[in-house]
Design a protein around this motif. Structure first.
Motif, PDB file in Angstrom:
ATOM      1  N   GLU A   6     -16.664  -1.801   9.742  1.00  0.00           N
ATOM      2  CA  GLU A   6     -16.238  -1.416  11.092  1.00  0.00           C
ATOM      3  C   GLU A   6     -15.728  -2.594  11.913  1.00  0.00           C
ATOM      4  O   GLU A   6     -14.902  -2.410  12.793  1.00  0.00           O
ATOM      5  CB  GLU A   6     -17.386  -0.722  11.839  1.00  0.00           C
ATOM      6  N   SER A   7     -16.184  -3.793  11.604  1.00  0.00           N
ATOM      7  CA  SER A   7     -15.755  -4.966  12.374  1.00  0.00           C
ATOM      8  C   SER A   7     -14.550  -5.672  11.758  1.00  0.00           C
ATOM      9  O   SER A   7     -14.043  -6.624  12.342  1.00  0.00           O
ATOM     10  CB  SER A   7     -16.916  -5.943  12.546  1.00  0.00           C
ATOM     11  N   ASP A   8     -14.081  -5.217  10.620  1.00  0.00           N
ATOM     12  CA  ASP A   8     -12.920  -5.850   9.991  1.00  0.00           C
ATOM     13  C   ASP A   8     -11.673  -5.541  10.809  1.00  0.00           C
ATOM     14  O   ASP A   8     -11.349  -4.371  11.048  1.00  0.00           O
ATOM     15  CB  ASP A   8     -12.756  -5.339   8.558  1.00  0.00           C
ATOM     16  N   GLU A   9     -10.968  -6.564  11.223  1.00  0.00           N
ATOM     17  CA  GLU A   9      -9.821  -6.373  12.118  1.00  0.00           C
ATOM     18  C   GLU A   9      -8.650  -5.653  11.461  1.00  0.00           C
ATOM     19  O   GLU A   9      -7.808  -5.091  12.156  1.00  0.00           O
ATOM     20  CB  GLU A   9      -9.352  -7.711  12.699  1.00  0.00           C
ATOM     21  N   GLN A  10      -8.578  -5.636  10.137  1.00  0.00           N
ATOM     22  CA  GLN A  10      -7.482  -4.949   9.454  1.00  0.00           C
ATOM     23  C   GLN A  10      -7.785  -3.484   9.166  1.00  0.00           C
ATOM     24  O   GLN A  10      -6.906  -2.724   8.789  1.00  0.00           O
ATOM     25  CB  GLN A  10      -7.128  -5.664   8.148  1.00  0.00           C
ATOM     26  N   MET A  11      -9.032  -3.102   9.378  1.00  0.00           N
ATOM     27  CA  MET A  11      -9.466  -1.735   9.092  1.00  0.00           C
ATOM     28  C   MET A  11      -9.057  -0.792  10.220  1.00  0.00           C
ATOM     29  O   MET A  11      -9.068  -1.170  11.388  1.00  0.00           O
ATOM     30  CB  MET A  11     -10.986  -1.707   8.906  1.00  0.00           C
ATOM     31  N   ILE A  12      -8.722   0.445   9.857  1.00  0.00           N
ATOM     32  CA  ILE A  12      -8.488   1.487  10.855  1.00  0.00           C
ATOM     33  C   ILE A  12      -9.808   1.692  11.594  1.00  0.00           C
ATOM     34  O   ILE A  12     -10.839   1.959  10.971  1.00  0.00           O
ATOM     35  CB  ILE A  12      -8.007   2.797  10.187  1.00  0.00           C
ATOM     36  N   GLN A  13      -9.773   1.557  12.897  1.00  0.00           N
ATOM     37  CA  GLN A  13     -10.993   1.580  13.704  1.00  0.00           C
ATOM     38  C   GLN A  13     -11.391   3.010  14.059  1.00  0.00           C
ATOM     39  O   GLN A  13     -11.150   3.478  15.167  1.00  0.00           O
ATOM     40  CB  GLN A  13     -10.802   0.729  14.960  1.00  0.00           C
ATOM     41  N   ASN A  14     -11.990   3.683  13.095  1.00  0.00           N
ATOM     42  CA  ASN A  14     -12.499   5.029  13.315  1.00  0.00           C
ATOM     43  C   ASN A  14     -13.825   5.136  12.571  1.00  0.00           C
ATOM     44  O   ASN A  14     -13.861   5.376  11.361  1.00  0.00           O
ATOM     45  CB  ASN A  14     -11.499   6.080  12.821  1.00  0.00           C
ATOM     46  N   GLY A  15     -14.903   4.913  13.308  1.00  0.00           N
ATOM     47  CA  GLY A  15     -16.232   4.893  12.705  1.00  0.00           C
ATOM     48  C   GLY A  15     -16.606   6.183  11.991  1.00  0.00           C
ATOM     49  O   GLY A  15     -17.253   6.151  10.948  1.00  0.00           O
ATOM     50  N   ARG A  16     -16.173   7.313  12.534  1.00  0.00           N
ATOM     51  CA  ARG A  16     -16.495   8.603  11.896  1.00  0.00           C
ATOM     52  C   ARG A  16     -15.841   8.699  10.520  1.00  0.00           C
ATOM     53  O   ARG A  16     -16.445   9.196   9.572  1.00  0.00           O
ATOM     54  CB  ARG A  16     -16.057   9.758  12.792  1.00  0.00           C
ATOM     55  N   LYS A  17     -14.605   8.243  10.410  1.00  0.00           N
ATOM     56  CA  LYS A  17     -13.910   8.312   9.121  1.00  0.00           C
ATOM     57  C   LYS A  17     -14.484   7.300   8.137  1.00  0.00           C
ATOM     58  O   LYS A  17     -14.599   7.583   6.944  1.00  0.00           O
ATOM     59  CB  LYS A  17     -12.407   8.107   9.314  1.00  0.00           C
ATOM     60  N   ILE A  18     -14.869   6.133   8.629  1.00  0.00           N
ATOM     61  CA  ILE A  18     -15.493   5.130   7.758  1.00  0.00           C
ATOM     62  C   ILE A  18     -16.805   5.683   7.207  1.00  0.00           C
ATOM     63  O   ILE A  18     -17.070   5.595   6.000  1.00  0.00           O
ATOM     64  CB  ILE A  18     -15.717   3.806   8.519  1.00  0.00           C
ATOM     65  N   ARG A  19     -17.621   6.268   8.082  1.00  0.00           N
ATOM     66  CA  ARG A  19     -18.883   6.863   7.615  1.00  0.00           C
ATOM     67  C   ARG A  19     -18.623   8.039   6.666  1.00  0.00           C
ATOM     68  O   ARG A  19     -19.389   8.267   5.733  1.00  0.00           O
ATOM     69  CB  ARG A  19     -19.745   7.281   8.801  1.00  0.00           C
ATOM     70  N   ALA A  20     -17.521   8.758   6.884  1.00  0.00           N
ATOM     71  CA  ALA A  20     -17.165   9.859   5.981  1.00  0.00           C
ATOM     72  C   ALA A  20     -16.882   9.335   4.574  1.00  0.00           C
ATOM     73  O   ALA A  20     -17.262   9.973   3.594  1.00  0.00           O
ATOM     74  CB  ALA A  20     -15.953  10.619   6.517  1.00  0.00           C
ATOM     75  N   VAL A  21     -16.225   8.185   4.471  1.00  0.00           N
ATOM     76  CA  VAL A  21     -15.965   7.599   3.148  1.00  0.00           C
ATOM     77  C   VAL A  21     -17.283   7.298   2.448  1.00  0.00           C
ATOM     78  O   VAL A  21     -17.447   7.603   1.256  1.00  0.00           O
ATOM     79  CB  VAL A  21     -15.082   6.330   3.251  1.00  0.00           C
ATOM     80  N   LEU A  22     -18.241   6.727   3.170  1.00  0.00           N
ATOM     81  CA  LEU A  22     -19.547   6.436   2.576  1.00  0.00           C
ATOM     82  C   LEU A  22     -20.260   7.716   2.167  1.00  0.00           C
ATOM     83  O   LEU A  22     -20.830   7.805   1.070  1.00  0.00           O
ATOM     84  CB  LEU A  22     -20.402   5.615   3.543  1.00  0.00           C
ATOM     85  N   GLY A  82       0.823  -1.207   0.000  1.00  0.00           N
ATOM     86  CA  GLY A  82       0.000   0.000   0.000  1.00  0.00           C
ATOM     87  C   GLY A  82       0.853   1.251   0.000  1.00  0.00           C
ATOM     88  O   GLY A  82       0.591   2.199  -0.746  1.00  0.00           O
ATOM     89  N   VAL A  83       1.893   1.269   0.799  1.00  0.00           N
ATOM     90  CA  VAL A  83       2.801   2.411   0.848  1.00  0.00           C
ATOM     91  C   VAL A  83       3.516   2.564  -0.486  1.00  0.00           C
ATOM     92  O   VAL A  83       3.627   3.674  -1.022  1.00  0.00           O
ATOM     93  CB  VAL A  83       3.818   2.264   2.016  1.00  0.00           C
ATOM     94  N   GLN A  84       3.979   1.447  -1.050  1.00  0.00           N
ATOM     95  CA  GLN A  84       4.666   1.501  -2.345  1.00  0.00           C
ATOM     96  C   GLN A  84       3.732   2.002  -3.445  1.00  0.00           C
ATOM     97  O   GLN A  84       4.124   2.825  -4.265  1.00  0.00           O
ATOM     98  CB  GLN A  84       5.229   0.123  -2.716  1.00  0.00           C
ATOM     99  N   GLU A  85       2.487   1.518  -3.449  1.00  0.00           N
ATOM    100  CA  GLU A  85       1.524   1.954  -4.461  1.00  0.00           C
ATOM    101  C   GLU A  85       1.272   3.455  -4.358  1.00  0.00           C
ATOM    102  O   GLU A  85       1.305   4.177  -5.349  1.00  0.00           O
ATOM    103  CB  GLU A  85       0.202   1.195  -4.307  1.00  0.00           C
ATOM    104  N   PRO A 117      -4.587  -1.687   0.484  1.00  0.00           N
ATOM    105  CA  PRO A 117      -5.180  -2.986   0.135  1.00  0.00           C
ATOM    106  C   PRO A 117      -6.463  -3.291   0.931  1.00  0.00           C
ATOM    107  O   PRO A 117      -7.406  -3.870   0.390  1.00  0.00           O
ATOM    108  CB  PRO A 117      -4.074  -3.995   0.477  1.00  0.00           C
ATOM    109  N   VAL A 118      -6.512  -2.865   2.179  1.00  0.00           N
ATOM    110  CA  VAL A 118      -7.708  -3.055   3.001  1.00  0.00           C
ATOM    111  C   VAL A 118      -8.830  -2.166   2.483  1.00  0.00           C
ATOM    112  O   VAL A 118      -9.973  -2.606   2.323  1.00  0.00           O
ATOM    113  CB  VAL A 118      -7.406  -2.762   4.491  1.00  0.00           C
TER     114      VAL A 118
END
Length: 170
Positions: free
Chosen positions: A81-97, A14-17, A55-56
């Motif tokens: 929000e329950s994916d263990e590899q995801m950054i756990q910030n519900g506000r930011k996840i909802r912002a993406v949506l 992800g960093v390389q991409e 990638p996540v």
């Protein structure tokens, strides 16, 4: 151990991409949304941490197809929000949506999200005030329903997409 090695490799990719794309002239719709997602998650952490999750993000946000993400419902939100590899910030996840919905409403005024960002390309890039441009775009985005889009992160997004042309310093 294998999971740890695989996760490290995935994060490195992800960093390389992101590093490879950063500063390129990005006109691809999905890559524009990818940059927007990284911009949403970046505040409060280094760009490398946010980029390491590409990638996540790709897996959870419909391969960066904002038209599909705009259709996500509460079940999809809970899965993300329950994916263990995801950054756990519900506000930011909802912002993406929310931003996916705002991006899909840009038509017919703009052909897509990348076209929208490029509409702010300065005529003379030698005389552009990068901070002012970031603030202008962020303000316009907020009027259009985007969220988590501050002037600094949007300036970085515009630089990453090649809209603000970074000249090497001597």
């Amino acid at each position: 151990m294998l999971l740890c090695v695989r996760r490290d490799h995935m994060e490195q990719n992800g960093v390389q991409e992101y590093h490879q794309l950063f500063g390129s002239k990005i006109h691809d719709n999905r890559e524009a949304f990818e940059f927007l997602i990284v911009a949403v998650f970046q505040p409060g952490m280094s760009w490398k941490v946010a980029a390491s999750k590409i990638p996540v993000f790709k897996r959870l946000f419909a391969d960066f197809d904002y038209y599909r993400v705009a259709q996500f419902d509460d079940v999809d939100l809970e899965k993300i929000e329950s994916d263990e590899q995801m950054i756990q910030n519900g506000r930011k996840i909802r912002a993406v949506l929310q931003n996916a919905k705002a991006a899909s409403r840009l038509e017919p005024e703009f052909s897509n999200l990348a076209d929208y960002f490029w509409s702010f390309h300065p005529m003379n890039s030698d005389q552009v005030d990068e901070d002012e441009l970031g603030a202008t775009v962020a303000k316009d985005m907020k009027k259009r329903g985007f969220t988590f889009v501050g002037p600094t992160t949007i300036r970085l997004l515009l630089t990453g997409m090649g809209i603000i042309d970074r000249k090497p310093t001597a």
